[in-house]
Enzyme design. Structure first.
Site, PDB file in Angstrom:
ATOM      1  N   THR A 615     -17.560   1.412 -60.217  1.00  0.00           N
ATOM      2  CA  THR A 615     -17.634   1.692 -61.663  1.00  0.00           C
ATOM      3  C   THR A 615     -16.313   2.264 -62.175  1.00  0.00           C
ATOM      4  O   THR A 615     -15.916   1.985 -63.316  1.00  0.00           O
ATOM      5  CB  THR A 615     -18.802   2.639 -61.996  1.00  0.00           C
ATOM      6  N   VAL A 684     -12.168   9.266 -66.113  1.00  0.00           N
ATOM      7  CA  VAL A 684     -11.493   7.978 -65.922  1.00  0.00           C
ATOM      8  C   VAL A 684     -11.863   6.965 -67.014  1.00  0.00           C
ATOM      9  O   VAL A 684     -11.215   5.946 -67.164  1.00  0.00           O
ATOM     10  CB  VAL A 684     -11.801   7.406 -64.521  1.00  0.00           C
ATOM     11  N   GLU A 686     -11.437   6.465 -70.137  1.00  0.00           N
ATOM     12  CA  GLU A 686     -10.489   5.979 -71.137  1.00  0.00           C
ATOM     13  C   GLU A 686      -9.085   5.782 -70.575  1.00  0.00           C
ATOM     14  O   GLU A 686      -8.208   5.258 -71.264  1.00  0.00           O
ATOM     15  CB  GLU A 686     -10.422   6.980 -72.308  1.00  0.00           C
TER      16      GLU A 686
END
Lengths: 728, 320
Positions: A615, A684, A686
Site C-alpha cells: 500500500t 507517505v 502525499e
C-alpha cells in the site's frame, strides 16, 4: 501513560515482536470486494422508499437569487419538493473545520454553486425537473473572476531571516524566476454522494468522507441538531484527495430534504458538479529567488507565493511550507499573499502546499545548480541544513541524501548529459531530471479500540476512513503484529462515526496516527497478558495465537477490550519532521510538436517504518502519476468574464491516462523515526506528488533546452520555443 | 432527462418527422442529450438496420454506415490498403467507444466547443443568433481556418480527416434516391449559419462511405494532443505521399483541429507536388496553408503547431 507523544519511543517495539506481518506487502482485505463490485459505496445503499434529489447549480458567477419558479416544476411528474433552504451549504467545509461552513444558498458566490435541490420519486424525474427549474438572479456586475486582475494582501506575516536582497546582490550565482501553476481538482473516481435517513431525531447519513469526527460536527452544526443524533457511515470511499475532508452540498441538502419528506433521500453530485462545487487547489504565482556562493552553497532563498480563495475563507494554499525546512541559506524570505476571487472554494487538494510549492522550488533548484555549474544532485546534497534554518531545531530523521543516491544509482543518473539537446531518438529529444521530495509529517489526535476476543481473534475499531489507501490492511497488521495473531484472524471495522474517533484520512497522517492508537491499545492488552502469565511485559512473546508458547485462549475467560489514544506532543514542537525522497524522470519531447511523453520514472522514499510495502508503494505510485498530471496536463480553465469553469469533466480536465504513465519504479528506504510516532513511521500518502512535477520539468529542459515557468507544460507553451527540429 | 420515444428500425431509412433523430452507437448523441444540447422527440435506432459490412466496390471498398469504428480499423483490407484510415480511427476515443461508434455516426460527430456543450452560455451553433462566447472566451482548442464571427468551432473527429485525404465519398439516401458527396465537401464552414455542421439534409441518411482504388505511397496519421490518448486533436494531419525519383510525385493532406471541417488545401498540395522535399519547401507549403489563419487568443499557438505538424509529417513521409 499520557496520551500526548512527548518523548521519542526508543523501544522500537515493532522490531521486537514475533508475528512478522508488519511491513509485509499484504493485500488490502477489502480489495476483492472492491474489485468484484461488492463493496457498497455511499450512493449504492439500497434504502426502502428512497427519494432522489438533484442539485441545481447557479448560472451566474456572483449575485443573489431573486426568484425560483417553483410551481411549474412542482407540477412535473414525480416531483416531490424543491428546497432552497437557508441551511443548505453555499460552500463545502474546509478540512478539520468541525463546524458548519458558509450556508444560505440565496447568495451566489461562484458559478455552478447549488441554489436549490429538486427531489422526485426517480433520479430521471429529479434530473429533468432540476434542468427545467428557472431561477431569476440579481447579478453582481463588478465581481472578480480573474486571479490575474485582483489585488493581493499578505495572508500571514512573512518569514524573514537575514537580508535576501543583499544576498542576491552579493551572490556568485543567482536566479530570480516567477512560475505559475493552474488550479486543480481532486477528480476522485467516486463523486460526492449522500443518502440521509432519519429515525425520529436521529440521522444516519451514508456518505463519502475522509474525517468522520469532524464531519459529524459539521453536519450537526449545519442542521442545528445535536452531534449525538448524527451518525455517518463511510466504510468505502472511492478516493478523496482532500475533496472529502469536509462535508459538501450533498450531505446537508439530503438531510434537510429527508427530514421534511419523512423518507430517505439520496443526493449524488454529477461529475460536472464535482468540478464546479468542490474545493479546488488554488492556482499559484510563485517567485523564486536563489543565491549561492562559488562553492554552490546557498546563501539566500526567497519563495513568495500568490494564491486565491473566495472572500471570508481562511484557507490559503501553504505553498512555501517545505521551503522552510528543506534547504540551507542564511538569508531567507518566505511569504504568502492571497487574492479574493469568486471562484469555487479553494482548499486542501492532495499535499496542500508541497504539491505545487515543491515542484516549483525543485525546478528553480535545477536552474540554480546549472547556473552554479554543479550536478543537481550534488547541489541539493550540498545544501541540506544541519538544523531547521532560523529555529535551530533538529530533524527527526531525513533520508534525502540516501534517496538521491539510491534513486540515482537505480535510475542510471550517470547516463544523463549535463547539457540539454544532447540526446535525440528520431523526432524525440530525450532528457533526465531530478527533484527532491518532501512533505511535512503530522501526528494527529486519534483513538482506536482493540478487542482480543476470548476465541483468540482480534477486532480493531475506529471511525478512521480508508480512501483506498490501505487503512484496513495497515491497522490490522499493527494489531496482528502486536498481539501475535495471524492476519486472517484480525478483523478491522472502520468508517462508522459511532466508533472511537480516529485521526481520519488527510495530511498523510491516518496510518501513523490511528495506527499509534491501535498500537497503544495493543500495548495495554499485552500488559494484561503479561500480568496473567506473571511475566514482565518485556518477556512476553506473542506469535500465532501463542503467548509464551501457551495458547492465548487459555489466558482469556472473556474478551479483552482496550482503547488506545494518541495526541501530538512535545516531539512535534522539538523537531522538524518530514518525509523525504527523490524523483527521477526520463522525458521525451517531440522536436516538432512539443508533446512531452514520460518514458520512465524512479522514486526513492524514506518515511520511517514501512507499515505495508504494497500500500505504501501504491501511494507513491499514485502520487507520481499526479505529478505527471500536474506537470503536463491538469488545469481548471475558467472563463474569466463569468467565472464559469470550462473544463468541468474528465474529457476536458486532463488527468493522465494509462498511456501517459510509463513503468514507474518505487524504492522504499527502510528507516526508523522514533520521534514521529511509536510506530517509528511517518506519513507517505502525499509524499509521492511533492516535487514529482519538478523532476518532469527538469527532464523537459534537459531534453530540449527550454525552461518553462508555467505548469502544465502543454505543447502550446513549448512549440514556439523549441530549437529547429531538423537543423539541430 | 427529458422523456422521448424510441423505435428500433429494421431498415436504414431517412427520418420522416421533425424531432426525430437517428441513433446508432449513440456515443455523441447520448452525451449531448444528457447535457440538454440535443432534445429529440423520438429516437430511431438504426443500429440493427444492416449496412454493417465492408465490401469490394469499384476497385476500392465500400464501408457500410453502421460498420463500427473498431471493426473498420481492424479490417485487413483497410489495414493493408488504407492504413491511414485505421490509424486515424485508432487515434480517437477509447476502445469502448470505438466498439459502439459507427462510420456514419462518426461523420456526424458534433463539435467539442465547451460553449456549444453548455446550455447556459451563448452559442450560435446550438442556438442560432444567440452569439458566440468562444470568440473572447476559453478557445484554446478552437479553429484558426475558415472561421467566421459567428463560430470558431472545430470538427473534432479523426476518421473524417483520413477519409478526406483518401478522397472518399459519402453515400447518402434521401427521399429522392441516393446521392454521392465527396467527404471533403460533406462538412461545411460555419459562415453565418453554424447550426449546420454538414450538407446532409434533414430527410437524408448516410448509408455508406466508399474508398477509391488504393493509391501507392506512404500513409501517415499524426495527431497532436495534450495527452497520449483520449484527447481531441490540437492539430492532426492525414497524409498520403508518393515519392518518385526523390521528388514528391503525389500528395494529399488533410488537417484536423484547425477548422469546422477536415481541412484540405489544394494550393498547399500544389506547392509540394513535383518538388524535391526540403525543410524550405515544407515551410513554403505551411505558408500557403496558414496564410489566412487567424488565432483568437487561446488558440494562437495552433498556427505554429500546424506548421510544425506539417513539417513533421512531410519529413517522416519523405525520409529514406
Amino acid at each position: 501513560m499520557s496520551d500526548s507523544y512527548d518523548t521519542p519511543d526508543q523501544r522500537n517495539l515493532l522490531d521486537q515482536t514475533a508475528q512478522g506481518v508488519i511491513g509485509q506487502p499484504l493485500d488490502r482485505p477489502e480489495g476483492a470486494l472492491k474489485a468484484c463490485g461488492q463493496a457498497t459505496y455511499a450512493a449504492e445503499h439500497d434504502l426502502t422508499n428512497c427519494a432522489e434529489g438533484v442539485l441545481v447549480g447557479a448560472t451566474i458567477g456572483c449575485g443573489r437569487v431573486v426568484r425560483i419558479h417553483r410551481d411549474e416544476v412542482l407540477a412535473m411528474p414525480g416531483v416531490l419538493a424543491i428546497y432552497a433552504d437557508q441551511a443548505m451549504l453555499r460552500r463545502n467545509a474546509q478540512g478539520t473545520a468541525g463546524e458548519a461552513p458558509i450556508q444560505d444558498v440565496t447568495t451566489v458566490d461562484y458559478y455552478g454553486q447549488p441554489v436549490a435541490l429538486v427531489v422526485a420519486e426517480s433520479f430521471e424525474q429529479a434530473t429533468a425537473a432540476a434542468k427545467a427549474l428557472r431561477v431569476d438572479y440579481d447579478v453582481t456586475t463588478d465581481a472578480d473572476f480573474d486571479p490575474a486582475a485582483v489585488e493581493y494582501e499578505p495572508s500571514e506575516e512573512a518569514d524573514e531571516l537575514g537580508d535576501l536582497d543583499r544576498a542576491m546582490d552579493e551572490a556568485a550565482f543567482s536566479i530570480d524566476r516567477t512560475f505559475t501553476t493552474e488550479a486543480h481538482n481532486s477528480a476522485a473516481m467516486e463523486p460526492h454522494a449522500s443518502i440521509a435517513d432519519w429515525d425520529g431525531r436521529k440521522l444516519t447519513l451514508y456518505g463519502s468522507f475522509q474525517m468522520l469526527k469532524y464531519n459529524v460536527k459539521e453536519l450537526a452544526d449545519s442542521l442545528g441538531v445535536a452531534e449525538k443524533n448524527v451518525r455517518i457511515l463511510s466504510p468505502y470511499i472511492g478516493g478523496g484527495f482532500g475533496s472529502k475532508l469536509g462535508i459538501s452540498h450533498d450531505a446537508v441538502s439530503a438531510a434537510l430534504a429527508a427530514r421534511e419528506l419523512g423518507r430517505p433521500v439520496r443526493v449524488t453530485l454529477t461529475r460536472q458538479q464535482v468540478f464546479e462545487t468542490i474545493t479546488r487547489r488554488s492556482e499559484t504565482r510563485q517567485r523564486l529567488r536563489l543565491a549561492c556562493d562559488r562553492q554552490g552553497r546557498l546563501t539566500g532563498i526567497g519563495h513568495e507565493a500568490w494564491v486565491t480563495n473566495l472572500p471570508d475563507e481562511g484557507f490559503a494554499e501553504p505553498v512555501t511550507q517545505a521551503t522552510k525546512f528543506l534547504y540551507a541559506g542564511q538569508n531567507r524570505r518566505l511569504a504568502l499573499s492571497i487574492g479574493r476571487v469568486q471562484l469555487t472554494t479553494a482548499g486542501s487538494v492532495r499535499a496542500p502546499g508541497e504539491a505545487v510549492g515543491m515542484q516549483v522550488l525543485e525546478a528553480a533548484m535545477d536552474e540554480m545548480a546549472e547556473a552554479a555549474g554543479i550536478d543537481p544532485i550534488e547541489f541539493r546534497k550540498r545544501n541540506l541544513p544541519a538544523e531547521l534554518p532560523g529555529e535551530g531545531l533538529p530533524y527527526s530523521s531525513r533520508m534525502l541524501t540516501e534517496a538521491l543516491d539510491r534513486g540515482a544509482r537505480s535510475f542510471g543518473w550517470d547516463q544523463r548529459h549535463q547539457q540539454p539537446c544532447q540526446r535525440r531518438e528520431g523526432e524525440w529529444w530525450i532528457g533526465m531530471g531530478v527533484a527532491s521530495a518532501a512533505r511535512v509529517n503530522i501526528l494527529s489526535k486519534a483513538e482506536a479500540r482493540v478487542t482480543l476476543r476470548a476465541d483468540g481473534g482480534v477486532l480493531v475499531e475506529s471511525d478512521q476512513t480508508d480512501l483506498g489507501t490501505g487503512s484496513y490492511a495497515i491497522l490490522g497488521q499493527i494489531a496482528a503484529e502486536m498481539l501475535g495473531v495471524p492476519i486472517d484472524r484480525t478483523d478491522v471495522a472502520l468508517g462508522d462515526s459511532d466508533l472511537p474517533a480516529g485521526a481520519g484520512s488527510g495530511g498523510s497522517w491516518g496510518a501513523t496516527s490511528t495506527g499509534s492508537a491501535v498500537f497503544r491499545a495493543c500495548e495495554a492488552i499485552r500488559a494484561t497478558l503479561a500480568h496473567k502469565l506473571s511475566v514482565d511485559v518485556d518477556e512476553l512473546r506473542l506469535k500465532d495465537g501463542l503467548a509464551n508458547d501457551r495458547p492465548v485462549t487459555e489466558l482469556l475467560d472473556k474478551d479483552l477490550v482496550e482503547t488506545g489514544r494518541i495526541e501530538p506532543g512535545k516531539t512535534m514542537k522539538d523537531y522538524s519532521q518530514a518525509s523525504y525522497g527523490a524523483f527521477f524522470c526520463e522525458a521525451a519531447v517531440n522536436a516538432f510538436t512539443g508533446e512531452t511523453r514520460i518514458r520512465r520514472m524512479t522514486g526513492a522514499f524514506g518515511f520511517g517504518r514501512v507499515l505495508n510495502a504494497k500500500t505504501a508503494r501504491s501511494q507513491c505510485l499514485g502520487g507520481m502519476v499526479w505529478g505527471i498530471g500536474s506537470a503536463l496536463t491538469e488545469a481548471m480553465e475558467f472563463d474569466h468574464r463569468t467565472g464559469r469553469l470550462m473544463t468541468h469533466d474528465l474529457a476536458e480536465y486532463h488527468v493522465p491516462v494509462h498511456r501517459d504513465v510509463p513503468a514507474i519504479e518505487v524504492i522504499l528506504l527502510e528507516e526508523r523515526d522514533t520521534v514521529a510516532s511509536p510506530l517509528q513511521a511517518k506519513g507517505v500518502g502525499e509524499l509521492g506528488i511533492c516535487g514529482a512535477a519538478g523532476a518532469v520539468a527538469n527532464a523537459i529542459y534537459n531534453a530540449c533546452g527550454v525552461r518553462l515557468h508555467s505548469f502544465p507544460m502543454t505543447p502550446d507553451k513549448l512549440v514556439g520555443r523549441l530549437p529547429d527540429p531538423v537543423g539541430a | 432527462m427529458r422523456p422521448f420515444d424510441y423505435r428500433r428500425m429494421a431498415d436504414l431509412q431517412p427520418v420522416d418527422q421533425p424531432g426525430d433523430r437517428l441513433i446508432a452507437g449513440g456515443t455523441n448523441l447520448l452525451d449531448l442529450m444528457k447535457l440538454d444540447v440535443e432534445a429529440p422527440r423520438r429516437l430511431l435506432d438504426i443500429s440493427r438496420a444492416g449496412q454493417d459490412r465492408i465490401t469490394e466496390h469499384e476497385g476500392g471498398l465500400r464501408i457500410g454506415a453502421l460498420v463500427t469504428n473498431a471493426d473498420c480499423a481492424a479490417d485487413p483490407r483497410i489495414r493493408a490498403d488504407y492504413p491511414l484510415l485505421a490509424k486515424a480511427i485508432l487515434a480517437g476515443a477509447s476502445p469502448q467507444l470505438r466498439n459502439k461508434a459507427t462510420t456514419g455516426g462518426n461523420l456526424c460527430q458534433r463539435t467539442r466547443c465547451q460553449y456549444f456543450m453548455a446550455t447556459d452560455t451563448r452559442c450560435n451553433k446550438r442556438q442560432p443568433g444567440s452569439g458566440c462566447d468562444a470568440l473572447q472566451g476559453v478557445n484554446r482548442n478552437h479553429a484558426i481556418l475558415g472561421t467566421s464571427e459567428a463560430c470558431i468551432a472545430t470538427y473534432p473527429g479523426d476518421m473524417a480527416v483520413a477519409l478526406t485525404a483518401l478522397d472518399a465519398t459519402v453515400e447518402v439516401l434521401g427521399q429522392g434516391g441516393t446521392r454521392l458527396i465527396p467527404v471533403a465537401e460533406f462538412h461545411r464552414l460555419p459562415g453565418d449559419d453554424p447550426a449546420r455542421d454538414n450538407v446532409l439534409r434533414d430527410d437524408e441518411v448516410i448509408t455508406g462511405v466508399t474508398l477509391p482504388e488504393p493509391v501507392a505511397g506512404r500513409q501517415i496519421y499524426r495527431k497532436i494532443r495534450d495527452r497520449s490518448s483520449y484527447a481531441f486533436a490540437l492539430v492532426s494531419v492525414g497524409a498520403v505521399i508518393k515519392l518518385r525519383e526523390d521528388r514528391i510525385a503525389r500528395v494529399a493532406l488533410a488537417f484536423g483541429g484547425l477548422a469546422h471541417k477536415p481541412w484540405r488545401d489544394p494550393q498547399t498540395e500544389a506547392i509540394l507536388t513535383g518538388q524535391p522535399p526540403s525543410p524550405a519547401l515544407f515551410d513554403q507549403a505551411a505558408d500557403a496553408l496558414l496564410a489566412k489563419a487567424k488565432g483568437r487568443g487561446g488558440n494562437d499557438f495552433k498556427i505554429a503547431l500546424a506548421r510544425r505538424a506539417l513539417a513533421a509529417v512531410l519529413t517522416e513521409a519523405t525520409e529514406e
